[in-house]
Design an enzyme around this catalytic site. Structure first.
Site, short mmCIF file in Angstrom:
data_model
loop_
_atom_site.label_atom_id
_atom_site.label_comp_id
_atom_site.label_asym_id
_atom_site.label_seq_id
_atom_site.Cartn_x
_atom_site.Cartn_y
_atom_site.Cartn_z
N ASP A 12 48.38 -40.15 38.14
CA ASP A 12 47.05 -40.71 38.24
C ASP A 12 46.05 -39.58 38.04
O ASP A 12 46.40 -38.41 38.19
CB ASP A 12 46.88 -41.36 39.61
CG ASP A 12 45.57 -42.10 39.75
OD1 ASP A 12 45.10 -42.65 38.75
OD2 ASP A 12 45.02 -42.13 40.87
N ASP A 33 48.88 -47.66 42.63
CA ASP A 33 49.98 -46.81 42.19
C ASP A 33 51.30 -47.18 42.84
O ASP A 33 52.36 -46.72 42.40
CB ASP A 33 49.67 -45.34 42.52
CG ASP A 33 48.44 -44.83 41.81
OD1 ASP A 33 48.25 -45.18 40.63
OD2 ASP A 33 47.65 -44.09 42.43
N ASP A 82 47.78 -42.01 44.45
CA ASP A 82 47.26 -42.08 45.81
C ASP A 82 46.75 -43.46 46.19
O ASP A 82 46.47 -43.70 47.36
CB ASP A 82 46.13 -41.06 46.00
CG ASP A 82 44.99 -41.28 45.02
OD1 ASP A 82 45.09 -42.19 44.17
OD2 ASP A 82 43.99 -40.53 45.09
#
Length: 886
Positions: free
Chosen positions: A315, A623, A619
Site C-alpha cells: 500500500d 488491505d 494498514d
C-alpha cells in the site's frame, strides 16, 4: 421531502423501523460459526511429518526408552499448541473489522433526534453526522456543510475526502463516490445528514469482511516442502523396512523377532527425530531476532517464507509514505520553490534551483505563507512519537510550511486576529477569513481549489507590485504541480476598508490578488527509499497498490525508485481484464491506482498464479483480504487497523517499510540455516542407516544397536544440530536473487552431498569396527568405539557444513559462532558420560576406551573433514571454471 427508501426529513416512525429491522436484520457484520476448539487442536496433528514423529514415539516406546519417547512427543505437542494458538489469533481478523462499526448513532425518528445503538439502524433511517463521529452505516448524503470524511482505512486516500449530496456516476471508483458516507469511516470536519442505504453485511466494509472470510490462507513454501519431504521419507522408510525384513528372514534366515529388531534399528537411524524440533527452534530464533528489529511475527513459518519473497505488494499511504501531508512546492509569480522537511515537523529548508535560499529575502514567499497560515485552523504539537496535527491534515501542512519559512505562528495569529470567516464547503470550494492587522487595516485571506480561486482573481502579486493576472500561465503551473502528484491549493488576498467586520460572499466574488500556489504531497519515507533500493539489489520487485489517484501514485513511485514508476493501471482498467490478461498486466506494471479491496486481492492472486512468492503490506481495512491471501501479510503496527494486524502474519511495530528488508534478510538466514541443518542431519542419519543395512547384507554383527542410534540422534540433534540455527547471515545473502518457489528442499547437490558423506560415515564406521575386531576387543568395546567415532565425525562435519560456499578451515570458521563451541562441549561431556559413567554403561551396553583409541577416533573425524573440504574446493573450482567459460 419524500425519498426512494420511503423516508422523509422527519425520518422513519418507530413501527416502520421495527418492521425493517425484522426484514433486514441488525446492523452488524455476520459472524462465521467458530470451529470447536478441540477439533481445531486435533487438526494440528493432521500432518504426515507428525505421523512420522508419532511412529518414532511408538518405536522408542517399543524399545522401552521412555525418556526419548517423551521428548519426541513433547515436540509434537509443542508444534500443535503453537499452531492452535496462532490459528486462533488469525480468526480474530473478522472480529477486528466488526469492532470498527460505530456503537451509537444520531438518528431522526418521527421528527425527533434520538441516539440509538448502531445495530438498530435500518435502511431508510436519517442519520446525522458531526465531527469525530464514526459513520454507522452506508449513507446516501442528503445535505452537508464542509463535510470531510477520513477514508484512508477503506480507500487509501491520504487526506479526508470532501463529501456532498451531488450525485456521481454509478460506475465511479470507491474513492470517487463523494455522495456516500461509508460505514466505519471517520468524520474529520463539518456536518452532514444521510439516508441509510446499506447495513451490516451489505455495506462496503461488510463486503471487505466477506472477502477476508472467503480468502484461503496459503501454506508456506517451507511447510509445502517439508510435507513433501515427510511423504517421500515415510514411503522410503516403510518400503526399505519391508525389503530389509524380507531379506533378513528369507535370505539370511533370521527369526521374525530378530529381523524386526534390525528393521527397528534401520528405522530409528533413518528417521530424523530431532529435525522438526530444530526447525521449530530455528524459526523461533528468527522470530526473536526480528522482534528486536520491530518486526513482530505472528506465525513461525512466515519467517522462512520471507526469505523466498520475490515480490512485495505494498500500500502507499502510511506504508511507503508517512500519511502526513506536507508542502513540497510553493509557486509565486517570481519562481517555484522546493520545500524540504518530513511530515508536520516545522523544521526544514527552502530551495530554488537546488540551492538553499533564505525565505526572508523573498517577500512574495513570506506573503504566501502568511496568508495560508491565517486561512487555516490547525495547530501543531510535539509528542513522544513526533509532531502531530490538531485539525485538518492539509491545514497542518500549511502551519508547518509557515514555520519553515521563519514565521512565528502564534505571534502572527495574535497580531492579526480573525474577525469573520467563510468555512470551506464543497459547493464553493474555498475558505476565506477576515483579519485586522496591527495598523487596523482589514484584509481577506482565501485558499481553495486553483480553478475556483483563479476565477476570483484579477491581479497577481509581483516582485515589486501587483500586476494583471495571466490565467493561462497559472493554469500551466497548476497542471505541472498536479503532474508531480501534488494536491494544489491557490492562495489569494484582498484588502477591505478598516471598518469591515463581517465577511460575505460578495466580498470575495472578484478583485482578489493571487499570491501563489502550494503543492502538497504525502511524501515517501526516507527509509522506504533506501529499502526499495535494497530490495531491488536482492532481486525483489516492489509493486504499489493504492486507492489514491494515478498521478499521485506515479509521482510517489518515481521518488521511491520503483523499477517502472511510469507504468500505471487503474482499478477500472483491471475490471476489464480477464484472469489470463491480468496475470500479464500484473507482471509488467508496478503501480496500481484507484483500486478497491477486491482489486488488491485479485492482483495478489494473479501474481501468485504467475509463480511469485508475495509479501503484501498494508494498514487499512481495505488491505485485510490481500494480507490474508498473500504468502506473508505485513501490517503496520502504529497506524494499522486491528483488522489488518489480525489478518497479517507479521506486524511492523515501527511502521517502517525498511524493517521488511531486515525481515527478508532474516528469512534468508533462517532458510540457509535450515538447509544446513538438513545437510548435516540427513547424511549423518544416512550413514547410520547404511551401516545397519551393510551389516545385514554382509551377514555381520550389527556395529551399533538401535538404542545407541537413538542416543546419537537425540543428543547430537539437539546439542549439535541446534547450533546451526544460530548461524549469522552469510556474506552476500542480500545480493542473490530470491529462490524459486518450487525449488526443492532436497536439491540435486544436496542429494550428492547426502550420498557422499553417508558413504564416508559408513567407511569410518566399518573401518573402526573392523579395526577393533581385529584387535580382539569385545563386542561392547567395539560398539562403544563405533558410537564415539560416529559422534566425532558428526562434530567435524558440523564445522564443514556451516559454510556452504567457502572453506571452513579458517579461524573464523571455528570461532564465528560461540554457541557452536558450547554445543560441541556439551556433546563431549555427554559422550564421556556415555562411555565412562556406570549407569549409562548399563543402559547402552558401553565400555571404557583407552586414550590411544580416543585419539584414533578424533583422527577419523579430522580425515572426514579434510576429505569433505577437498570435495568443496573441487566444486568451487569447477563452478568458477564454468562461469569463466573454460
Amino acid at each position: 421531502m419524500q425519498l426512494t427508501l420511503g423516508t422523509s426529513t422527519d425520518g422513519l416512525d418507530g413501527n416502520e423501523a421495527e418492521r425493517r429491522l425484522t426484514v433486514h436484520g441488525p446492523n452488524i457484520l455476520p459472524a462465521a460459526k467458530p470451529r470447536n476448539a478441540f477439533r481445531r487442536f486435533l487438526s494440528q496433528f493432521d500432518n504426515l511429518l507428525i505421523y512420522v514423529l508419532l511412529a518414532a514415539v511408538a518405536i522408542t516406546l517399543a524399545l522401552e526408552h521412555g525418556i526419548d519417547a517423551a521428548v519426541i512427543l513433547a515436540v509434537v505437542v509443542l508444534n500443535a499448541v503453537i499452531g492452535f494458538v496462532q490459528e486462533g489469533r488469525a480468526e480474530q481478523a473478522l472480529d477486528a473489522i466488526r469492532g470498527m462499526l460505530a456503537p451509537r448513532a444520531s438518528v431522526v425518528r418521527a421528527g425527533r433526534r434520538v441516539t440509538l445503538a448502531a445495530e438498530e439502524l435500518v435502511p431508510g433511517d436519517l442519520v446525522l453526522l458531526d465531527p469525530g463521529d464514526r459513520v454507522p452505516a452506508d449513507l446516501r448524503l442528503v445535505r452537508s456543510r464542509s463535510l470531510r470524511i477520513e477514508e484512508a482505512a477503506l480507500t487509501g486516500e491520504s487526506v479526508p475526502v470532501e463529501k456532498s449530496p451531488a450525485p456521481v456516476m454509478a460506475e465511479a471508483p470507491l474513492g470517487d463516490r463523494t455522495s456516500i458516507a461509508f460505514s466505519g469511516t471517520l468524520v474529520a470536519a463539518g456536518q452532514g445528514a444521510g439516508v441509510v442505504v446499506a447495513t451490516g453485511g451489505d455495506t462496503e466494509i461488510g463486503r471487505v469482511s466477506a472477502l477476508v472470510g472467503a480468502v484461503e490462507t496459503l501454506t508456506t513454501p517451507l511447510l509445502r516442502q517439508m510435507d513433501g519431504f515427510a511423504r517421500r521419507l515415510t514411503v522410503t522408510i516403510l518400503g526399505l523396512s519391508a525389503i530389509i525384513f524380507a531379506f533378513a528372514v528369507f535370505v539370511r534366515g533370521y527369526t521374525a523377532e530378530d529381523a524386526f529388531l534390525i528393521v527397528v534399528g534401520v528405522a530409528v537411524a533413518a528417521i530424523p527425530e530431532g529435525l522438526p524440533a530444530v526447525m521449530t527452534i530455528a524459526l523461533a530464533l528468527g522470530v526473536r531476532r526480528m522482534a528486536a528489529r520491530n518486526a513482530i511475527v505472528r506465525r513461525l513459518p512466515a519467517v522462512e517464507t520471507l526469505g523466498s519473497v520475490s515480490i512485495i505488494c505494498t500500500d502507499k499511504t502510511g506504508t511507503l509514505t508517512r500519511n502526513e501531508m506536507t508542502v513540497g512546492a510553493a509557486a509565486t509569480a517570481a519562481a517555484t520553490f522546493e520545500v524540504n522537511g518530513a511530515g508536520y515537523d516545522p523544521s526544514g529548508e527552502v530551495r530554488l534551483s537546488e540551492e538553499k535560499v533564505e525565505p526572508a529575502e523573498h517577500s512574495n514567499l513570506i506573503g504566501l505563507a502568511r496568508a495560508a497560515l491565517l486561512c487555516s485552523d490547525a495547530s501543531l504539537r510535539r509528542t513522544e512519537i513526533g509532531w502531530v496535527v490538531d485539525g485538518d491534515p492539509m491545514e497542518g501542512a500549511l502551519v508547518a510550511f509557515a514555520s519553515k519559512v521563519g514565521i512565528d505562528v502564534e505571534h502572527l495569529r495574535q497580531e492579526t486576529p480573525r474577525r469573520d470567516e467563510i468555512p470551506f464547503d464543497a459547493r464553493h470550494r474555498f475558505m476565506a477569513t477576515l483579519h485586522h492587522g496591527v495598523d487596523g487595516e482589514a484584509f481577506i485571506c482565501i485558499k481553495g481549489a486553483p480553478e475556483r480561486v483563479l476565477a476570483m482573481c484579477d491581479l497577481q502579486r509581483g516582485p515589486v507590485s501587483d500586476m494583471p493576472l495571466d490565467h493561462a500561465a497559472w493554469r500551466v503551473r497548476v497542471e505541472a504541480l498536479g503532474a508531480r502528484g501534488q494536491r494544489v491549493l491557490a492562495v489569494a488576498v484582498k484588502r477591505l476598508s478598516s471598518a469591515s467586520s463581517d465577511l460575505t460572499f460578495t466580498d470575495v466574488e472578484g478583485g482578489l490578488t493571487l499570491l501563489g500556489l502550494l503543492g502538497l504531497i504525502d511524501p515517501p519515507r526516507a527509509e522506504a527509499v533506501t529499502a526499495v533500493r535494497d530490495c531491488r539489489a536482492a532481486g525483489i520487485r516492489i509493486k504499489m497498490i493504492t486507492g489514491d489517484h494515478a498521478a499521485t501514485a506515479v509521482a510517489i513511485a518515481g521518488l521511491l525508485g520503483l523499477e517502472q514508476p511510469e507504468a500505471v493501471a487503474t482499478g477500472q482498467e483491471l475490471d476489464a481484464l480477464d484472469d489470463a490478461t491480468l496475470r500479464c498486466r500484473a507482471r509488467d506494471v508496478d503501480v496500481f491506482a484507484r483500486t478497491a479491496p477486491e482489486h488488491k486481492l485479485r492482483l495478489v492472486e494473479a501474481l501468485q498464479a504467475d509463480g511469485a512468492v508475495l509479501a503484501m503490506t498494508g494498514d487499512g481495512v481495505n488491505d485485510a483480504p490481500a494480507l490474508k491471501r498473500a504468502d506473508v501479510g505485513v501490517a503496520m503496527g502504529q497506524k494499522g487497523t486491528e483488522a489488518a494486524k489480525e489478518a497479517a502474519e507479521m506486524v511492523l511495530a515501527d511502521d517502517n517499510f525498511a524493517s521488511i528488508v531486515v525481515a527478508v534478510r532474516e528469512g534468508r538466514t533462517v532458510y540457509d540455516n535450515l538447509k544446513k541443518v538438513i545437510a548435516w542431519t540427513l547424511p549423518t542419519n544416512g550413514g547410520e542407516a547404511l551401516t545397519v543395512i551393510g551389516a545385514l547384507l554382509l551377514g555381520l554383527t550389527l556395529p551399533i544397536t538401535a538404542v545407541q542410534i537413538l542416543w546419537i540422534n537425540m543428543v547430537t540433534a539437539v546439542a549439535l544440530g541446534l547450533t546451526l540455527a544460530f548461524e549469522p547471515t552469510e556474506p552476500g545473502a542480500m545480493r542473490r536473487p530470491p529462490r524459486a518457489a518450487d525449488e526443492p528442499l532436497i536439491s540435486g547437490f544436496l542429494v550428492w552431498r547426502i550420498v557422499f558423506v553417508s558413504v564416508l560415515f559408513v567407511i569410518g564406521t566399518f573401518g573402526m569396527f573392523f579395526w577393533a575386531e581385529w584387535r580382539g576387543l569385545s563386542l561392547e568395546e567395539t560398539r562403544t568405539l563405533v558410537v564415539n567415532t560416529i559422534v566425532v565425525m558428526e562434530i567435524f562435519y558440523l564445522f564443514s557444513v556451516r559454510y556452504q560456499h567457502g572453506s571452513s578451515l579458517t579461524w573464523s570458521g571455528v570461532l564465528r559462532t560461540p554457541v557452536v563451541a558450547v554445543g560441541v562441549g556439551v556433546v563431549v561431556l555427554l559422550q564421556l558420560a556415555f562411555t565412562y559413567a556406570p549407569p549409562l554403561q548399563a543402559v547402552f551396553g558401553t565400555r571404557p576406551v583407552s586414550l590411544t583409541d580416543g585419539l584414533t577416533v578424533i583422527g577419523v573425524g579430522v580425515i572426514l573433514l579434510a576429505v569433505v573440504e577437498a570435495e568443496k574446493l573441487i566444486g568451487r573450482l569447477a563452478s568458477r571454471s564454468r562461469e569463466s567459460g573454460h
